[in-house]
Design a protein around this motif. Structure first.
Motif, mmCIF file in Angstrom:
data_model
loop_
_atom_site.group_PDB
_atom_site.id
_atom_site.type_symbol
_atom_site.label_atom_id
_atom_site.label_comp_id
_atom_site.label_asym_id
_atom_site.label_seq_id
_atom_site.Cartn_x
_atom_site.Cartn_y
_atom_site.Cartn_z
ATOM 1 N N LYS A 2 0.838 -1.190 0.000
ATOM 2 C CA LYS A 2 0.000 0.000 0.000
ATOM 3 C C LYS A 2 0.880 1.249 0.000
ATOM 4 O O LYS A 2 2.047 1.192 0.396
ATOM 5 N N GLN A 4 0.918 3.804 1.922
ATOM 6 C CA GLN A 4 1.438 4.185 3.238
ATOM 7 C C GLN A 4 2.638 3.327 3.648
ATOM 8 O O GLN A 4 3.453 3.754 4.456
ATOM 9 N N ASP A 5 2.756 2.148 3.068
ATOM 10 C CA ASP A 5 3.893 1.275 3.375
ATOM 11 C C ASP A 5 5.189 1.764 2.749
ATOM 12 O O ASP A 5 6.257 1.252 3.072
ATOM 13 N N ASN A 28 1.391 0.527 -7.521
ATOM 14 C CA ASN A 28 0.109 0.636 -6.831
ATOM 15 C C ASN A 28 -0.872 1.480 -7.627
ATOM 16 O O ASN A 28 -2.049 1.127 -7.773
#
Length: 81
Positions: A2, A4-5, A28
């Motif tokens: 994701k 945010q990762d 992504n």
């Protein structure tokens, strides 16, 4: 992975980590745009885009080409994706 990762990688000082973050973020976004286009074509998209399907598809094509370039660069720079 994701978006945010990828934050820690993007904020790191190692260019290889930042490169990986760029690649993962692009990957992504490609997945998201492809899913959107699939729904657009099926008539199941939850909203009506202002852009045409063709314009969004062209964006996807260029994003995929960008990913290929990043993959080639990763090989040259010895970056494991």
């Amino acid at each position: 992975m994701k978006l945010q990762d990828t934050v820690d990688l993007m904020l790191g000082t190692d260019f290889k980590d930042r490169f990986k973050a760029e690649y993962y973020q692009l990957d992504n976004r490609i997945t998201g745009l492809q899913n959107m286009l699939d729904k657009y074509k099926a008539g199941t998209l939850e909203f009506t885009p202002n852009c045409t399907y063709e314009m969004l598809y062209e964006q996807l094509v260029y994003m995929e080409l960008y990913r290929v370039i990043l993959e080639e660069r990763a090989k040259i720079e010895n970056i494991e994706l």
